[in-house]
Write an enzyme that holds these catalytic residues in place. Structure first.
Site, mmCIF file in Angstrom:
data_model
loop_
_atom_site.group_PDB
_atom_site.id
_atom_site.type_symbol
_atom_site.label_atom_id
_atom_site.label_comp_id
_atom_site.label_asym_id
_atom_site.label_seq_id
_atom_site.Cartn_x
_atom_site.Cartn_y
_atom_site.Cartn_z
ATOM 1 N N LYS A 54 -6.011 5.690 21.108
ATOM 2 C CA LYS A 54 -5.894 6.439 19.770
ATOM 3 C C LYS A 54 -7.353 6.349 19.310
ATOM 4 O O LYS A 54 -7.945 7.020 18.653
ATOM 5 C CB LYS A 54 -5.156 5.665 18.991
ATOM 6 C CG LYS A 54 -5.023 6.395 17.539
ATOM 7 C CD LYS A 54 -3.831 5.506 16.724
ATOM 8 C CE LYS A 54 -4.074 6.353 15.261
ATOM 9 N NZ LYS A 54 -3.363 5.588 14.113
ATOM 10 N N GLY B 185 -0.404 4.387 -0.071
ATOM 11 C CA GLY B 185 -1.356 5.781 0.421
ATOM 12 C C GLY B 185 -0.461 6.496 1.419
ATOM 13 O O GLY B 185 0.838 6.643 1.409
ATOM 14 N N GLY C 36 0.788 -1.268 -0.084
ATOM 15 C CA GLY C 36 -0.098 0.074 0.095
ATOM 16 C C GLY C 36 0.895 1.407 -0.113
ATOM 17 O O GLY C 36 1.724 1.456 0.946
ATOM 18 N N VAL D 214 0.092 6.642 4.681
ATOM 19 C CA VAL D 214 0.988 6.028 5.708
ATOM 20 C C VAL D 214 2.038 5.047 5.084
ATOM 21 O O VAL D 214 3.142 5.277 5.288
ATOM 22 C CB VAL D 214 0.062 5.327 6.558
ATOM 23 C CG1 VAL D 214 1.063 4.265 7.457
ATOM 24 C CG2 VAL D 214 -0.905 6.021 7.439
#
Length: 313
Positions: free
Chosen positions: A182, A18, A16, A20
């Site tokens: 979080k 993206g 991935g 992050v």
């Protein structure tokens, strides 16, 4: 395996690219590791845009799991609802010597990933990075450079992996509490920015802030029931932390809605609802956020929530 200044040069695959994933891949390159990025949409070079300018990061881009080979580390940076779609990547990249780090929102993701890679070490991590994917291979990094991981030998190896990367790895003695802390923030700011289509300045609106506090209050009650050592003081500190965000910053859910992508309600408010039901706690505000975010998210057959879940309580 070659040696860098004081540490081994390791092979790292980031699934991935993206916000992050792009930042994590850049950090791994900065640390001197051999970095591959596994994506659906190819790009020529990874570009990280900051207030100080642009940094071009040379990484190997792979679009076919068949071209991947086992690596020392996998950083899984797709959204939680995309995890099942990474099965072929994980099968190609992992063997018994591989460690998979789950860089996802939520509190239940490591268990799902572990089911896809039996025999492979899986480590959950909490991501504190504010970044936005502008285009394939182009990431705007706002602020933040920290990962939290559960204290232990595997996380200590993660600290060494990120040595000289510019990113901090903080070891947590109580990962359950850290994850719920979080989530208490994310269950408020993500849906409220996504639904209003406004960035963090919306949280200065007294009515929106009151709604955020209500969502956090519900999440706190569920967190405590689930074993997290959180208190009312923690919630107030989270509200104060929220107020420190600059107006121009958004959330991952807002960015996804602006881009027309599916929204990650299952891992955020949906997770609060699921755990609330398990403990017999009523969370009407989180159920409302779950229903609304589900309704505005592009249709994904794998992301259909049951009517009973939404109306339970």
């Amino acid at each position: 395996m070659t040696m860098l200044s004081g540490q081994a040069r390791l092979s790292v695959a980031v699934i991935g690219a993206g916000a992050v994933g792009g930042v994590a891949a850049a950090a791994m390159h900065e640390a001197g590791h051999e970095v591959s990025v596994c994506v659906r949409t190819p790009f020529e070079v990874l570009v990280i845009q900051t207030a100080d300018g642009e940094k071009r990061v040379p990484v190997r881009v792979i679009t076919d799991p068949g071209d991947a080979k086992p690596v020392d580390w996998v950083l899984l940076a797709v959204k939680a609802f995309d995890t099942p779609g990474t099965a072929d990547w994980l099968a190609s990249l992992c063997d018994r010597e591989t460690t998979v780090v789950v860089l996802q929102n939520g509190i239940d993701q490591a268990a799902e990933v572990g089911g896809l890679v039996p025999g492979t070490t899986v480590l959950p991590a909490l991501v504190y990075i504010q970044a936005e994917r502008l285009a394939p291979g182009r990431i705007r990094l706002g602020y933040g450079n920290r990962l939290d991981a559960p204290n232990g030998p595997v996380a200590e190896r993660l600290v060494r992996l990120f040595q000289d990367s510019g990113m901090e790895v903080s070891l947590q003695a109580d990962m359950i509490t850290a994850a719920w802390r979080k989530l208490m923030l994310n269950a408020a700011v993500n849906p409220l920015t996504a639904l209003t289509l406004r960035r963090m300045e919306v949280m200065r609106d007294p009515l929106v802030r009151a709604l955020a506090e209500g969502l956090m209050t519900e999440t706190l009650a569920v967190a405590v029931a689930a074993g997290a050592a959180l208190t009312e003081e923690d919630m107030q500190q989270t509200l104060e932390f929220m107020a420190e965000f600059s107006d121009g910053n958004g959330t991952s859910m807002l960015y996804d809605r602006l881009a027309g992508n599916p929204l990650e309600w299952q891992a955020l408010n949906g997770a609060v609802v699921r755990h609330a039901e398990a403990h017999g706690i009523d969370v009407p505000l989180n159920r409302t956020m779950t229903a609304l975010i589900h309704a505005v998210s592009p249709r994904d057959p794998a992301a259909v929530v049951s009517r009973d879940t939404l109306l339970a309580g």
